[in-house]
Design a protein around this motif. Structure first.
Motif, short mmCIF file in Angstrom:
data_model
loop_
_atom_site.label_atom_id
_atom_site.label_comp_id
_atom_site.label_asym_id
_atom_site.label_seq_id
_atom_site.Cartn_x
_atom_site.Cartn_y
_atom_site.Cartn_z
N UNK A 188 14.91 -14.70 -17.28
CA UNK A 188 14.42 -16.06 -17.03
C UNK A 188 12.92 -16.15 -17.29
N UNK A 189 12.17 -15.15 -16.85
CA UNK A 189 10.72 -15.17 -17.04
C UNK A 189 10.35 -15.12 -18.52
N UNK A 190 11.02 -14.27 -19.28
CA UNK A 190 10.75 -14.17 -20.71
C UNK A 190 11.07 -15.48 -21.43
N UNK A 191 12.23 -16.06 -21.10
CA UNK A 191 12.63 -17.32 -21.72
C UNK A 191 11.67 -18.45 -21.38
N UNK A 192 11.29 -18.54 -20.11
CA UNK A 192 10.41 -19.63 -19.69
C UNK A 192 9.02 -19.49 -20.28
N UNK A 193 8.54 -18.27 -20.39
CA UNK A 193 7.23 -18.08 -21.03
C UNK A 193 7.27 -18.61 -22.46
N UNK A 194 8.30 -18.23 -23.20
CA UNK A 194 8.38 -18.62 -24.61
C UNK A 194 8.57 -20.12 -24.78
N UNK A 195 9.51 -20.71 -24.04
CA UNK A 195 9.81 -22.14 -24.28
C UNK A 195 8.72 -23.06 -23.75
N UNK A 196 8.11 -22.72 -22.62
CA UNK A 196 7.05 -23.60 -22.11
C UNK A 196 5.79 -23.49 -22.96
N UNK A 197 5.53 -22.31 -23.48
CA UNK A 197 4.38 -22.14 -24.38
C UNK A 197 4.56 -23.00 -25.63
N UNK A 198 5.73 -22.92 -26.25
CA UNK A 198 5.96 -23.69 -27.48
C UNK A 198 6.08 -25.18 -27.20
N UNK A 199 6.68 -25.53 -26.05
CA UNK A 199 6.80 -26.94 -25.67
C UNK A 199 5.44 -27.61 -25.62
N UNK A 200 4.47 -26.94 -25.05
CA UNK A 200 3.13 -27.52 -24.90
C UNK A 200 2.39 -27.64 -26.23
N UNK A 201 2.88 -26.95 -27.23
CA UNK A 201 2.27 -27.04 -28.56
C UNK A 201 2.88 -28.14 -29.41
N UNK A 202 4.01 -28.69 -28.95
CA UNK A 202 4.71 -29.71 -29.71
C UNK A 202 4.17 -31.10 -29.39
#
Length: 224
Positions: A172-186
Motif C-alpha cells: 500500500x505504501x509503495x502504491x500510494x507513494x507512486x500514484x500520489x506523486x504522479x497525481x500531483x504532477x497531472x
C-alpha cells in the motif's frame, strides 16, 4: 456552505494557533481523487500501517470491507492517523465486497485490484486521469474472486526476487507513494473541493476538542 464555513471559524477559535496553522497547511494537500479499499484485512499492525500511509500521502478516505474479519487498529502503529481520515466500514451486508465496489463505482471511481497474478499494468503505468480506488486484499489469500471479477483493472508492483508479493502495508505504501506523486504532477482537479475542505476540517477540529458537539450546538443556537 457559508454557515458551515462560519462554524469552522467558530470552532477554530477554541484550538491552539499552532494546530490551526497545521490544519491550514495540510488541507490543500488532501485528496479524494485517489482512495484505498481494504478487503478483510485483520492483522492490526498491517491495518494500522495502511492508515498511517494514507494520512502521510494525503489520501483522505479509506474504505474498509469487513467480511469474516473485523478491522482493528493498533494505536502504536497508526500514531493517531485514523483521527484525520474518513473511514468507511462495510460490514452490514451479506456481501460487503460487492457493496463497497458498487459504492465506489457509483461515486465515479475506477476500481483497480492490486495483484501480482494478473497482467495489466505496473503501478507506474496506471492511468490516473480518472478517480481511482486501489483495492488491497490479505497477504495470505489476496483479493477474493468476487473482488477480482468486479474490478475495472489490475495493477502490480514490479518485483525481481523470489517472493511473490510484498507485505500488504508495504504494498500500500509503495502504491500510494507512486500514484500520489504522479497525481500531483497531472493537470487534473485532484484537491478536495472548497466544501469538502470545510467539512474535513470541521471533523478534524471535533477530533481535537473534547466538547465539540456542545460548541456546535451553541453556535447554531446563536444563529437562530
Amino acid at each position: 456552505m457559508l454557515m458551515r464555513q462560519e462554524l469552522l471559524e467558530f470552532l477554530l477559535g477554541f484550538i491552539s494557533e499552532n494546530r490551526c496553522e497545521k490544519f491550514a497547511n495540510i488541507i490543500p494537500h488532501r485528496t479524494r481523487h485517489i482512495t484505498v479499499a481494504l478487503e478483510n484485512i485483520f492483522q492490526p499492525h498491517n491495518a494500522s500501517a495502511v492508515l498511517r500511509s494514507c494520512d502521510c500521502f494525503g489520501v483522505q478516505d479509506v474504505h474498509i470491507i469487513e467480511n469474516s474479519n473485523t478491522y482493528e487498529v493498533n494505536p502504536d502503529v497508526a500514531l493517531g492517523s485514523s483521527k484525520w481520515l474518513n473511514l468507511h466500514h462495510y460490514n452490514a451486508a451479506e456481501n460487503n465486497t460487492f457493496e463497497c465496489i458498487q459504492h465506489l463505482k457509483a461515486s465515479g471511481y475506477r476500481v483497480i485490484a492490486t495483484t501480482p497474478h494478473q497482467h495489466d499494468v505496473t503501478i507506474d503505468e496506471l492511468d490516473l486521469t480518472q478517480k481511482t480506488a486501489l483495492l488491497f486484499g490479505t497477504e495470505m489469500d489476496g483479493l477474493s474472486n468476487l473482488a477480482m471479477e468486479h474490478a475495472d483493472g489490475f495493477v502490480k508492483i514490479p518485483m525481481f526476487g523470489f517472493t511473490e508479493s510484498f507485505n500488504i502495508s508495504v504494498s500500500a505504501a509503495l502504491c500510494l507513494y507512486e500514484v500520489t506523486k504522479r497525481m500531483r504532477q497531472l493537470n487534473i482537479d485532484w484537491p478536495l473541493s472548497e466544501e469538502e475542505k470545510v467539512e474535513v476540517q470541521i471533523a478534524w477540529v471535533k477530533q481535537t476538542l473534547k466538547r465539540a458537539e456542545l460548541l456546535e450546538k451553541r453556535f447554531y443556537a446563536a444563529k437562530q
